[in-house]
Design a protein around this motif. Structure first.
Motif, PDB file in Angstrom:
ATOM      1  N   ASP A  97       0.827  -1.199   0.000  1.00 42.30           N
ATOM      2  CA  ASP A  97       0.000   0.000   0.000  1.00 42.30           C
ATOM      3  C   ASP A  97       0.870   1.261   0.000  1.00 42.30           C
ATOM      4  OD1 ASP A  97      -2.750   1.285   0.469  1.00 42.30           O
ATOM      5  OD2 ASP A  97      -1.498   2.167   2.037  1.00 42.30           O
ATOM      6  N   PRO A  98       0.647   2.187  -0.937  1.00 41.81           N
ATOM      7  CA  PRO A  98       1.488   3.391  -1.046  1.00 41.81           C
ATOM      8  C   PRO A  98       1.526   4.232   0.224  1.00 41.81           C
ATOM      9  CG  PRO A  98       0.083   3.175  -2.976  1.00 41.81           C
ATOM     10  CD  PRO A  98      -0.365   2.140  -2.001  1.00 41.81           C
ATOM     11  N   GLU A  99       0.367   4.451   0.844  1.00 40.87           N
ATOM     12  CA  GLU A  99       0.334   5.287   2.039  1.00 40.87           C
ATOM     13  C   GLU A  99       1.041   4.617   3.212  1.00 40.87           C
ATOM     14  OE1 GLU A  99      -0.540   8.539   2.447  1.00 40.87           O
ATOM     15  OE2 GLU A  99      -0.489   8.315   0.278  1.00 40.87           O
ATOM     16  N   GLU A 100       0.907   3.308   3.313  1.00 42.86           N
ATOM     17  CA  GLU A 100       1.602   2.595   4.378  1.00 42.86           C
ATOM     18  C   GLU A 100       3.112   2.695   4.189  1.00 42.86           C
ATOM     19  OE1 GLU A 100       1.713  -1.777   6.619  1.00 42.86           O
ATOM     20  OE2 GLU A 100       0.320  -1.436   4.944  1.00 42.86           O
ATOM     21  N   LYS A 101       3.551   2.580   2.935  1.00 42.83           N
ATOM     22  CA  LYS A 101       4.985   2.730   2.647  1.00 42.83           C
ATOM     23  C   LYS A 101       5.477   4.106   3.087  1.00 42.83           C
ATOM     24  CE  LYS A 101       4.904   1.146  -1.786  1.00 42.83           C
ATOM     25  NZ  LYS A 101       5.451   0.795  -3.119  1.00 42.83           N
ATOM     26  N   ARG A 102       4.720   5.134   2.736  1.00 39.03           N
ATOM     27  CA  ARG A 102       5.110   6.502   3.094  1.00 39.03           C
ATOM     28  C   ARG A 102       5.193   6.681   4.610  1.00 39.03           C
ATOM     29  NH1 ARG A 102       4.861  10.717  -0.529  1.00 39.03           N
ATOM     30  NH2 ARG A 102       4.253  10.201  -2.664  1.00 39.03           N
ATOM     31  N   LYS A 103       4.213   6.135   5.334  1.00 38.15           N
ATOM     32  CA  LYS A 103       4.203   6.274   6.790  1.00 38.15           C
ATOM     33  C   LYS A 103       5.399   5.569   7.432  1.00 38.15           C
ATOM     34  CE  LYS A 103      -0.797   6.820   7.197  1.00 38.15           C
ATOM     35  NZ  LYS A 103      -2.085   6.173   7.534  1.00 38.15           N
ATOM     36  N   ILE A 104       5.703   4.374   6.951  1.00 40.77           N
ATOM     37  CA  ILE A 104       6.840   3.615   7.484  1.00 40.77           C
ATOM     38  C   ILE A 104       8.140   4.386   7.253  1.00 40.77           C
ATOM     39  CG2 ILE A 104       8.269   1.547   7.120  1.00 40.77           C
ATOM     40  CD1 ILE A 104       5.601   0.048   6.533  1.00 40.77           C
ATOM     41  N   ILE A 105       8.321   4.889   6.037  1.00 40.76           N
ATOM     42  CA  ILE A 105       9.545   5.613   5.695  1.00 40.76           C
ATOM     43  C   ILE A 105       9.658   6.896   6.520  1.00 40.76           C
ATOM     44  CG2 ILE A 105      10.728   6.883   3.848  1.00 40.76           C
ATOM     45  CD1 ILE A 105       9.425   4.775   1.909  1.00 40.76           C
ATOM     46  N   GLY A 106       8.557   7.640   6.624  1.00 42.29           N
ATOM     47  CA  GLY A 106       8.565   8.895   7.380  1.00 42.29           C
ATOM     48  C   GLY A 106       8.902   8.690   8.843  1.00 42.29           C
ATOM     49  N   LYS A 107       8.277   7.685   9.466  1.00 43.54           N
ATOM     50  CA  LYS A 107       8.535   7.421  10.887  1.00 43.54           C
ATOM     51  C   LYS A 107       9.974   6.983  11.120  1.00 43.54           C
ATOM     52  CE  LYS A 107       7.128   4.644  14.860  1.00 43.54           C
ATOM     53  NZ  LYS A 107       8.540   4.360  15.192  1.00 43.54           N
ATOM     54  N   LEU A 108      10.469   6.079  10.279  1.00 43.96           N
ATOM     55  CA  LEU A 108      11.843   5.596  10.438  1.00 43.96           C
ATOM     56  C   LEU A 108      12.851   6.730  10.258  1.00 43.96           C
ATOM     57  CD1 LEU A 108      12.368   2.088   8.796  1.00 43.96           C
ATOM     58  CD2 LEU A 108      12.947   2.804  11.113  1.00 43.96           C
ATOM     59  N   PHE A 109      12.591   7.601   9.280  1.00 46.39           N
ATOM     60  CA  PHE A 109      13.498   8.721   9.048  1.00 46.39           C
ATOM     61  C   PHE A 109      13.593   9.598  10.293  1.00 46.39           C
ATOM     62  CE2 PHE A 109      14.827  12.890   7.738  1.00 46.39           C
ATOM     63  CZ  PHE A 109      15.811  12.645   6.798  1.00 46.39           C
ATOM     64  N   ILE A 110      12.451   9.907  10.875  1.00 49.54           N
ATOM     65  CA  ILE A 110      12.443  10.749  12.081  1.00 49.54           C
ATOM     66  C   ILE A 110      13.141  10.048  13.234  1.00 49.54           C
ATOM     67  CG2 ILE A 110      10.956  11.830  13.816  1.00 49.54           C
ATOM     68  CD1 ILE A 110       8.952  12.366  11.524  1.00 49.54           C
ATOM     69  N   ASP A 111      12.919   8.740  13.369  1.00 52.03           N
ATOM     70  CA  ASP A 111      13.594   7.975  14.428  1.00 52.03           C
ATOM     71  C   ASP A 111      15.111   8.083  14.299  1.00 52.03           C
ATOM     72  OD1 ASP A 111      11.183   7.176  15.473  1.00 52.03           O
ATOM     73  OD2 ASP A 111      11.233   5.155  14.623  1.00 52.03           O
ATOM     74  N   VAL A 112      15.615   7.859  13.077  1.00 47.99           N
ATOM     75  CA  VAL A 112      17.059   7.911  12.836  1.00 47.99           C
ATOM     76  C   VAL A 112      17.586   9.321  13.091  1.00 47.99           C
ATOM     77  CG1 VAL A 112      18.857   7.719  11.072  1.00 47.99           C
ATOM     78  CG2 VAL A 112      17.051   6.001  11.186  1.00 47.99           C
ATOM     79  N   PHE A 113      16.864  10.317  12.589  1.00 53.14           N
ATOM     80  CA  PHE A 113      17.275  11.706  12.747  1.00 53.14           C
ATOM     81  C   PHE A 113      17.309  12.105  14.228  1.00 53.14           C
ATOM     82  CE2 PHE A 113      16.592  16.348  12.415  1.00 53.14           C
ATOM     83  CZ  PHE A 113      17.624  16.662  11.559  1.00 53.14           C
ATOM     84  N   GLU A 114      16.301  11.663  14.974  1.00 49.66           N
ATOM     85  CA  GLU A 114      16.235  12.009  16.394  1.00 49.66           C
ATOM     86  C   GLU A 114      17.385  11.377  17.179  1.00 49.66           C
ATOM     87  OE1 GLU A 114      12.858  12.472  19.865  1.00 49.66           O
ATOM     88  OE2 GLU A 114      12.620  10.877  18.397  1.00 49.66           O
ATOM     89  N   GLU A 115      17.769  10.174  16.783  1.00 47.12           N
ATOM     90  CA  GLU A 115      18.907   9.519  17.452  1.00 47.12           C
ATOM     91  C   GLU A 115      20.172  10.362  17.322  1.00 47.12           C
ATOM     92  OE1 GLU A 115      19.102   5.686  15.593  1.00 47.12           O
ATOM     93  OE2 GLU A 115      17.119   5.101  16.331  1.00 47.12           O
ATOM     94  N   ILE A 116      20.403  10.915  16.129  1.00 53.66           N
ATOM     95  CA  ILE A 116      21.579  11.760  15.908  1.00 53.66           C
ATOM     96  C   ILE A 116      21.434  13.075  16.674  1.00 53.66           C
ATOM     97  CG2 ILE A 116      22.996  12.948  14.202  1.00 53.66           C
ATOM     98  CD1 ILE A 116      23.151   9.918  14.020  1.00 53.66           C
ATOM     99  N   ALA A 117      20.236  13.665  16.646  1.00 56.87           N
ATOM    100  CA  ALA A 117      19.997  14.933  17.351  1.00 56.87           C
ATOM    101  C   ALA A 117      20.287  14.802  18.840  1.00 56.87           C
ATOM    102  CB  ALA A 117      18.561  15.394  17.123  1.00 56.87           C
ATOM    103  N   GLU A 118      19.861  13.691  19.431  1.00 53.74           N
ATOM    104  CA  GLU A 118      20.117  13.453  20.858  1.00 53.74           C
ATOM    105  C   GLU A 118      21.606  13.265  21.117  1.00 53.74           C
ATOM    106  OE1 GLU A 118      17.616  10.144  21.729  1.00 53.74           O
ATOM    107  OE2 GLU A 118      15.881  11.393  22.217  1.00 53.74           O
ATOM    108  N   LYS A 119      22.263  12.555  20.212  1.00 50.91           N
ATOM    109  CA  LYS A 119      23.683  12.256  20.368  1.00 50.91           C
ATOM    110  C   LYS A 119      24.536  13.532  20.373  1.00 50.91           C
ATOM    111  CE  LYS A 119      27.292   9.265  18.420  1.00 50.91           C
ATOM    112  NZ  LYS A 119      27.595   8.292  17.338  1.00 50.91           N
ATOM    113  N   ILE A 120      24.207  14.481  19.503  1.00 48.46           N
ATOM    114  CA  ILE A 120      25.013  15.703  19.419  1.00 48.46           C
ATOM    115  C   ILE A 120      24.462  16.820  20.307  1.00 48.46           C
ATOM    116  CG2 ILE A 120      25.698  15.136  17.048  1.00 48.46           C
ATOM    117  CD1 ILE A 120      23.833  17.478  16.168  1.00 48.46           C
TER     118      ILE A 120
END
Length: 310
Positions: A97-120
């Motif tokens: 499903d296209p929308e499910e793909k978008r949601k998964i990608i968006g959430k994972l991106f924010i998770d990864v980004f937040e990990e770096i933000a916390e680290k620095i």
């Protein structure tokens, strides 16, 4: 008339005042908006800025290498490249499903980004927001506002380009000395090649999509019409068709070409494309990518179609 030198001078001064000695972070895609925002901020606060390029495995051919060469080696920017390919592709397994793909990608991106933000220990989030972004979405809000990331981290947002339009950002990019490959880079969707692969994302379809896109970009630039188009790319359909290669039957994937003109991406139309260019692209894709049996050309305007396929 827009004065890029004056804008750069004033913007660098304002960013320095806004951020001070705090750590800032920016998601760098290699697109012209985030690139210009990153360079302006780097001029203002130097290594207090960390640029983050998240390799989702859904990027175009050579994208990571180009970003690293431009921003880390040439501009000597503090750049972190996160290899998150396995995380993204594993999360997308079996998803159609296209929308499910978008949601998964968006959430994972924010998770990864937040990990770096916390680290620095970042306190400020720099974004490459331009005028059409907020005009189309949330209206004109002040340039100082906060964003809360999913796990509770709160960052102050700085948007140095929010009053500019794309043509002005490109003028700034040239003035800042960014390469043409970034200045004139065609818009690329946040979910990457995921929205150019219909149905489930597999390694096979990803490889086809990546190679086909590279061929389209190369041939369009050779033909000298790249600056006339808003976007030009290839997508992999979720079906196969019979073909003939050599003396044998070939049953393989279908690649669709998309080339459109637009001013603001709200509407778009398909212009007349030289037929010899389309034939050249088709021949290269079917001969250089073994598991493609045929190539089709999408002539649908927006509306009724969207620019991307999903």
């Amino acid at each position: 008339m827009f004065d890029p030198k004056a804008f750069i001078e004033e913007s660098v001064k304002e960013i320095k005042e806004q951020i001070g000695d705090r750590n800032a972070i920016i998601a760098l895609s290699g697109g012209v908006d985030s690139s210009v925002a990153a360079v302006l901020t780097h001029k203002a606060i130097g290594d207090k800025l960390t640029a983050v390029f998240v390799d989702t495995g859904l990027m175009r051919k050579g994208e990571k290498e180009e970003v690293e060469k431009t921003f880390k080696e040439k501009l000597e920017m503090n750049l972190i490249i996160v290899d998150a390919k396995d995380r993204f592709l594993n999360a997308l397994k079996g998803v159609k499903d296209p929308e499910e793909k978008r949601k998964i990608i968006g959430k994972l991106f924010i998770d990864v980004f937040e990990e770096i933000a916390e680290k620095i220990k970042a306190e400020v989030l720099v974004q490459g927001t331009i005028a059409p972004d907020w005009i189309e979405t949330r209206g004109n809000i002040k340039s100082h506002h906060n964003v809360a990331l999913p796990h509770g981290m709160v960052l102050e947002v700085v948007e140095p380009l929010r009053e500019l339009y794309k043509d002005e950002v490109r003028i700034l990019a040239r003035e800042l000395g960014l390469p043409d490959s970034i200045v004139y880079r065609q818009p690329f969707p946040g979910p990457g090649l995921a929205v150019r692969i219909l149905g489930e994302i597999t390694e096979e379809k990803l490889n086809i999509c990546r190679e086909a896109n590279a061929i389209v970009e190369e041939e369009v630039k050779k033909a000298g019409i790249d600056k006339d188009l808003w976007q030009y790319f290839a997508a992999v359909l979720d079906c196969k068709a019979t073909g003939v290669k050599g003396d044998e039957r070939d049953y393989n994937w279908i690649v669709a070409l998309r080339m459109i003109k637009s001013i603001d991406a709200m509407t778009a139309h398909v212009p007349e494309i030289p037929f010899d260019l389309l034939k050249r692209i088709s021949k290269r894709i079917t001969s250089e990518i073994p598991n493609v049996s045929r190539v089709v050309f999408d002539i649908t305007d927006k509306p009724p179609a969207t620019i991307e396929f999903e």
